[in-house]
Design a protein around this motif. Structure first.
Motif, PDB file in Angstrom:
ATOM      1  N   LEU A 406       0.865  -1.132  -0.022  1.00 22.83           N
ATOM      2  CA  LEU A 406       0.062  -0.166   0.029  1.00 22.83           C
ATOM      3  C   LEU A 406       0.950   1.487   0.196  1.00 22.83           C
ATOM      4  CD1 LEU A 406      -2.979   1.122   0.248  1.00 22.83           C
ATOM      5  CD2 LEU A 406      -2.486   0.697   2.786  1.00 22.83           C
ATOM      6  N   ASP A 407       1.768   1.309   0.850  1.00 26.15           N
ATOM      7  CA  ASP A 407       2.925   2.352   0.976  1.00 26.15           C
ATOM      8  C   ASP A 407       3.327   2.625  -0.541  1.00 26.15           C
ATOM      9  OD1 ASP A 407       2.221   2.608   3.463  1.00 26.15           O
ATOM     10  OD2 ASP A 407       3.743   1.599   4.250  1.00 26.15           O
ATOM     11  N   GLU A 408       3.944   1.397  -1.258  1.00 24.47           N
ATOM     12  CA  GLU A 408       4.674   1.740  -2.456  1.00 24.47           C
ATOM     13  C   GLU A 408       3.764   2.194  -3.485  1.00 24.47           C
ATOM     14  OE1 GLU A 408       6.181  -2.008  -3.517  1.00 24.47           O
ATOM     15  OE2 GLU A 408       7.673  -2.225  -2.005  1.00 24.47           O
ATOM     16  N   ILE A 409       2.330   1.758  -3.511  1.00 25.03           N
ATOM     17  CA  ILE A 409       1.437   2.195  -4.622  1.00 25.03           C
ATOM     18  C   ILE A 409       1.026   3.716  -4.440  1.00 25.03           C
ATOM     19  CG2 ILE A 409      -0.980   2.073  -5.543  1.00 25.03           C
ATOM     20  CD1 ILE A 409      -0.496  -1.031  -4.876  1.00 25.03           C
ATOM     21  N   GLU A 410       1.021   4.211  -3.079  1.00 25.54           N
ATOM     22  CA  GLU A 410       0.649   5.579  -2.796  1.00 25.54           C
ATOM     23  C   GLU A 410       1.783   6.562  -3.350  1.00 25.54           C
ATOM     24  OE1 GLU A 410       0.006   5.633   1.303  1.00 25.54           O
ATOM     25  OE2 GLU A 410      -1.965   5.151   1.291  1.00 25.54           O
ATOM     26  N   LYS A 411       3.115   6.057  -3.330  1.00 29.73           N
ATOM     27  CA  LYS A 411       4.080   6.860  -3.692  1.00 29.73           C
ATOM     28  C   LYS A 411       4.281   7.052  -5.038  1.00 29.73           C
ATOM     29  CE  LYS A 411       7.681   5.470  -0.050  1.00 29.73           C
ATOM     30  NZ  LYS A 411       8.734   4.737   0.455  1.00 29.73           N
ATOM     31  N   GLU A 412       3.829   5.753  -5.728  1.00 27.11           N
ATOM     32  CA  GLU A 412       3.686   5.855  -7.248  1.00 27.11           C
ATOM     33  C   GLU A 412       2.736   6.638  -8.018  1.00 27.11           C
ATOM     34  OE1 GLU A 412       3.154   1.729  -8.490  1.00 27.11           O
ATOM     35  OE2 GLU A 412       5.169   1.045  -8.124  1.00 27.11           O
ATOM     36  N   VAL A 413       1.486   6.857  -7.073  1.00 23.00           N
ATOM     37  CA  VAL A 413       0.407   7.589  -7.713  1.00 23.00           C
ATOM     38  C   VAL A 413       1.021   9.104  -7.405  1.00 23.00           C
ATOM     39  CG1 VAL A 413      -1.801   8.495  -6.894  1.00 23.00           C
ATOM     40  CG2 VAL A 413      -1.393   6.030  -7.023  1.00 23.00           C
ATOM     41  N   ARG A 414       1.544   9.505  -6.307  1.00 27.75           N
ATOM     42  CA  ARG A 414       2.009  10.800  -6.431  1.00 27.75           C
ATOM     43  C   ARG A 414       3.056  11.346  -7.268  1.00 27.75           C
ATOM     44  NH1 ARG A 414       1.663   9.310  -0.629  1.00 27.75           N
ATOM     45  NH2 ARG A 414       3.978   8.960  -0.553  1.00 27.75           N
ATOM     46  N   ALA A 415       4.030  10.364  -7.701  1.00 24.57           N
ATOM     47  CA  ALA A 415       4.863  10.490  -8.893  1.00 24.57           C
ATOM     48  C   ALA A 415       4.208  10.747 -10.096  1.00 24.57           C
ATOM     49  CB  ALA A 415       5.882   9.410  -8.710  1.00 24.57           C
ATOM     50  N   ALA A 416       3.159   9.972 -10.503  1.00 25.39           N
ATOM     51  CA  ALA A 416       2.496   9.775 -11.648  1.00 25.39           C
ATOM     52  C   ALA A 416       1.705  11.426 -11.782  1.00 25.39           C
ATOM     53  CB  ALA A 416       1.530   8.852 -11.768  1.00 25.39           C
ATOM     54  N   GLU A 417       1.109  11.688 -10.806  1.00 19.80           N
ATOM     55  CA  GLU A 417       0.295  12.878 -10.661  1.00 19.80           C
ATOM     56  C   GLU A 417       1.284  14.109 -11.062  1.00 19.80           C
ATOM     57  OE1 GLU A 417      -1.409  13.091  -6.931  1.00 19.80           O
ATOM     58  OE2 GLU A 417      -3.305  12.004  -7.593  1.00 19.80           O
ATOM     59  N   GLY A 418       2.500  14.177 -10.667  1.00 21.37           N
ATOM     60  CA  GLY A 418       3.663  15.177 -11.082  1.00 21.37           C
ATOM     61  C   GLY A 418       3.935  15.228 -12.416  1.00 21.37           C
ATOM     62  N   LYS A 419       3.845  14.094 -13.062  1.00 20.44           N
ATOM     63  CA  LYS A 419       4.416  14.066 -14.571  1.00 20.44           C
ATOM     64  C   LYS A 419       3.259  14.580 -15.622  1.00 20.44           C
ATOM     65  CE  LYS A 419       7.561   9.944 -13.710  1.00 20.44           C
ATOM     66  NZ  LYS A 419       7.742   8.707 -14.040  1.00 20.44           N
TER      67      LYS A 419
END
Length: 1000
Positions: A406-419
């Motif tokens: 769950l922690d890893e997927i939350e990090k990936e979502v935040r990174a994708a929103e910045g791109k």
């Protein structure tokens, strides 16, 4: 094939009729108009189709019902059970075949079941009626034999009718001594014209000489042909003689030997029989002497053998004790082992009690409840406790894994929103792309223009090719006219016809002018202007497509595509985050469920420990082990009790055996006070000796009775053999065996000669040579040399014949040259016309003659290949029907027809037999045809009152013959009540105006 059941919906007067369980020999009885013929027609109709409206046969359509048809249930030996249903439909009716295997079909499947038989062939072979016998009544004497032969080939008189038809057609056209037949009339007219033709030609000496010469050559040719035919017959005869020469000579020698031997009266197989008697008499005498001596020896031996009856009476009791003696030693050893195990089990109880370490007495431990239910409860609680511990470890591991995921997927979502692109920047790019011209529309327009250019170019080439072809054809036509006019010009010039000359000259000049003008004319074609304008438009569009403006739009489109992909990735990650959160919540929920289950299991464990008297601290960790030790303690205690009881039983059994043996020892043994096993050994030997005496005594007595009976039988058989030996000598009328053997050799020699003579006669009966020819050829020293001489003579005659035929052709040509002009020509024309008519009539006659020869060749082939087997079976049937009066059926040597041989070897033609015997012969041939040539088609044989002209004895015989048929079902229809006594009652069905019932 066998018909089992008949269902008639409507057929003639039969409506809603059901007939079941038809037997192998089924009789249908009914008075006139009861429906017998209708029922037969129904069977034929279902199997082969209803008669069409154009047919001469009756259709039997019901008058009072709309239903037409029915069905048959059959059993086919190859295909099994089937139902054949045929109802009103197309011309022959609609048929439906249903097999018990599930297969369904129509006419094709029915043909397969019927072996491709049609109605006419079936009725010819397997269906009897009065018509066949009535045909015999109506025939002349010389036609009966042909009719019977036709019945033996096709089952009907069709062959006889065909032969008679061909002969009638031949007689209409030609008879050797007739005047009215067509060919005879044509020959007479031709003969008259030939006479007139000779008179007209009489004035011409040369023509007369040629005709005389032609006639001489014709006679010479006729003479040579006769000599060739005669020599050919001689060659055939000498070749036939060469084939049978050795057989004829051997036959003459055999007849001579038979005459020398004369008549010999000797018993059948006399030598073999007397030798067998001698071989039996001498052993019988030796056996009788041996058996007598053995009887005396057995009587003496029986007197010496007598068993002890008292000992044998007590045998069951003694054997019972003796059988237990070997067990005593085993019991002693078992007692020692049991005592040892008893001490071991006491020690095990002590160890188990120490392991349990419970403040309980042995009685309290034994009273603890350890039944299957309690054991199951302990196992379930223990397994549940262990399973809960495993589940707890597994849940903890899953919890850690899901939390990290769950922690890893939350990090990936935040990174994708910045791109992804900001909203304003994306709107700007979309506006720029939508404001510019569409690149794809330009590409489509360019492609459309290119296709038009290609189409116009192909059209131009096609039109050019057509135009060139038209010009070429036109030029060719003009050149042809030019050539014709030039010919007219030359013709006018040569003949000085100035008009033709002028026309030809003007025409030639005009055509030259047109040719030159057509070559110089060119038609302006606008298609190239259209193609050039399309190419310029294509060039403009290509330049517009590759400008810088379109290159920038491409960059904007790429940025939008990339941003769309990032948006899709962000949506995918959000969906993945939602799924992971759901998994995390499920793990938390499972932790709560586990705590509730663990608490419930602990309460149950404490309840079980109280019931088992086990402390709580032991139950928490070792409940299953404690329960197992309690079970083990109770089991060891029970087995210990069994060992104590077994030791007591062994002591009692040992005392009983010892007392019994001592009692019998005192009564039957001389030795006393022996050990137990020695006493038992002596008693067993004593019983064995007395048994052997008893068995030997019975065996000797039984053997003595057998020997006495055998002795009496041997004496009687010896007397019979000696009597038979004497009869043989008396039958041969001799006084000694030597004379008997000598006479036997002569009889054997005569029998061999007779058999050889029969074989030789069989070989000679098919020879075409007469007895006179054979006697003449016996004096020929070398037949091969004679054949060579005659063949050389044939060669010389053929060469001479060819020369005469060539000379005849030359003379005919000279006569043809002279046959011109005047009356002679008219007569000759009439002569040739009549000759042509004669030739055409002869061709027509030859067609019928050829058909007759083909028919006779077919008949001959049938006579030599197929008919012998059928005749053999027909002879068997005729012999049975006539009580052995007629036993052989022979074929006529030429033509068709039969000869019948009586038991006194008198031979009759078919027309010489009585009417009843002729009918018996016909029935024998028809039945033999069905059971030999058509034996693989085991169809029912249908008989309709075909034996009404037979007397009671002949009728009984033919019914007995039909009853012997096991392969074919018999369906017998009759209107004569007196015939029913010849059949089983259960096999008779009565027909009464459309109904069916079993007769009583």
């Amino acid at each position: 094939m066998k018909i089992l059941e008949i269902y008639i919906y409507g057929y003639g007067q039969l409506e809603n009729v059901t007939i079941k369980s038809l037997s192998d020999f089924q009789v249908f009885y009914g008075e006139n108009e009861a429906g017998k013929t209708t029922l037969m027609a129904f069977i034929h109709g279902v199997l082969f189709g209803f008669p069409t409206k154009q047919s001469t046969e009756l259709r039997y359509e019901p008058k009072h019902s709309t239903k037409y048809g029915g069905k048959l249930r059959i059993f086919h030996e190859e295909h099994g059970y089937a139902v054949i249903e045929r109802v009103k439909g197309k011309a022959a009716g609609d048929v439906n075949v249903i097999m018990d295997s599930g297969a369904v079909g129509g006419e094709e499947l029915l043909k397969q079941l019927l072996g491709n038989f049609d109605r006419s062939l079936f009725q010819s072979v397997f269906s009897f009626n009065l018509q066949g016998l009535q045909n015999i009544h109506q025939m002349k004497g010389e036609e009966i034999g042909k009719f019977l032969f036709s019945a033996g080939t096709l089952g009907t008189e069709q062959l006889s009718k065909a032969e008679s038809f061909l002969q009638k057609e031949l007689d209409v056209r030609f008879k050797p001594s007739g005047k009215k037949p067509i060919l005879n009339e044509k020959l007479q007219e031709l003969h008259e014209l030939k006479g007139q033709l000779k008179k007209a030609a009489a004035k011409n000496n040369e023509y007369e000489q040629l005709n005389q010469k032609k006639e001489k050559i014709h006679q010479e040719i006729h003479r040579i042909n006769g000599m060739l035919l005669e020599t050919g017959e001689k060659i055939n005869k000498i070749k036939e003689w060469k084939r049978i020469e050795s057989v004829v000579k051997e036959n003459i020698w055999t007849e001579k030997e038979l005459n020398e031997l004369g008549e010999i009266d000797f018993p059948v197989r006399g030598v073999e029989r007397i030798e067998k008697l001698n071989q039996l008499i001498h052993p019988y005498k030796a056996e009788i002497t041996s058996i007598t001596n053995r009887v005396k020896g057995l009587q003496e031996e029986i007197a010496r053998i007598k068993p002890n009856p008292e000992l044998l009476q007590n045998e069951p009791s003694i054997l019972t004790l003796l059988d237990q003696v070997p067990i005593m030693e085993q019991l002693r050893m078992e007692k020692q082992q049991t005592e040892q195990k008893l001490s071991e089990y006491e020690e095990k109880l002590l160890i188990t009690r120490e392991k349990l370490h419970l403040p309980l007495s042995e009685e309290e431990i034994l009273n603890i409840n350890t039944n299957i239910y309690m054991k199951n409860q302990v196992e379930m609680v223990t397994r549940k406790k262990k399973k809960l511990e495993e589940v707890k470890d597994e849940l903890e591991n899953h919890y850690q894994e899901e939390k990290m995921g769950l922690d890893e997927i939350e990090k990936e979502v935040r990174a994708a929103e910045g791109k992804i692109l900001p909203q304003k920047e994306r709107l700007f790019l979309e506006e720029q792309v939508n404001q510019k011209s569409d690149k794809k529309s330009l590409e489509w327009e360019i492609k459309s223009i290119q296709e038009k250019i290609e189409f116009y170019q192909q059209e131009h080439e096609r039109k050019q090719a057509v135009k060139n072809k038209i010009k070429s054809d036109r030029k060719l036509q003009l050149l042809l006219f030019e050539f014709i006019l030039f010919g007219i010009f030359l013709y006018g010039l040569l003949t000085k016809q100035w008009f033709l000359l002028a026309v030809g000259l003007v025409g030639c000049i005009g055509i030259v002018f047109f040719l030159v003008k057509g070559a110089n004319q060119t038609k302006e074609d606008n298609i190239w202007q259209l193609i050039n304008s399309l190419k310029e438009k294509e060039k403009t569009l290509q330049e517009k497509l590759h400008t810088t403006e379109y290159l920038n739009i491409k960059s904007f489109e790429n940025q939008l595509i990339a941003d769309n992909q990032k948006h899709q990735e962000l949506q995918f990650l959000k969906l993945k985050l939602k799924q992971q959160q759901s998994q995390y919540e499920k793990i938390v929920s499972k932790f709560e469920d586990w705590e509730l289950a663990a608490e419930q299991n602990k309460e149950k464990l404490l309840s079980i420990s109280k019931e088992l008297n086990i402390p709580e601290y032991i139950a928490n960790s070792f409940l299953a082990e404690a329960f197992e030790f309690i079970e083990q303690y109770k089991s060891i205690s029970r087995e210990k009790s069994q060992f104590v009881l077994r030791i007591k039983e062994i002591n009692q059994q040992h005392s009983l055996v010892e007392e019994g043996l001592r009692t019998f020892e005192a009564r039957f043994l001389q030795e006393k006070g022996l050990e137990l096993h020695n006493s038992a050994y002596l008693l067993r030997n004593k019983l064995k000796e007395e048994h052997e005496k008893l068995i030997m005594s019975k065996e000797r007595a039984l053997k003595l009775e057998e020997l006495k009976a055998d002795l009496n039988q041997k004496v009687q058989e010896l007397e019979l053999l000696q009597t038979e030996h004497t009869k043989l000598l008396l039958g041969a009328r001799v006084d000694s065996e030597q004379q008997f053997y000598k006479l036997g050799e002569m009889a054997k020699k005569k029998e061999e000669l007779l058999e050889k003579h029969r074989q030789l006669q069989n070989q000679l009966q098919y020879s075409l040579l007469s007895n006179e020819d054979k006697e003449g050829f016996l004096s020929v020293p070398d037949s091969a040399e004679l054949i060579k001489q005659w063949e050389l003579e044939v060669t010389h005659l053929q060469e001479k014949l060819k020369k005469d035929q060539d000379q005849m052709a030359a003379i005919n040509f000279e006569i043809q040259v002279l046959e011109e002009g005047g009356i002679y020509s008219d007569i000759l024309h009439q002569f040739k016309q009549k000759n042509y008519e004669l030739t055409e009539a002869a061709k027509e006659w030859s067609v019928y003659r050829l058909a007759q020869e083909v028919l006779m060749e077919t008949i001959d082939k049938y006579k030599n290949v197929h008919l012998p087997r059928m005749l053999s079976k027909a002879e068997e049937y005729l012999y049975f029907l006539t009580d052995g009066i007629y036993n052989r059926i022979h074929l006529q040597k030429s033509g068709t027809g039969f000869l019948v041989e009586r038991n006194d070897h008198t031979v009759f033609e078919a027309n010489e037999l009585s009417q009843a015997t002729t009918e018996q012969l016909y029935v024998s041939i028809r039945l033999a045809l069905a059971t030999t040539l058509y034996e693989k088609y085991q169809f029912p044989i249908i008989i309709d009152d075909s034996f009404v002209n037979f007397d009671a004895k002949r009728t009984q015989k033919v019914i007995e013959l039909l009853s012997s048929f096991k392969q074919n079902q018999i369906l017998f229809f009759t209107c004569h009540h007196h015939l029913l006594s010849n059949f089983e009652k259960e096999n008779v069905l009565c027909l009464e105006k459309g109904t069916v019932q079993i007769t009583s």
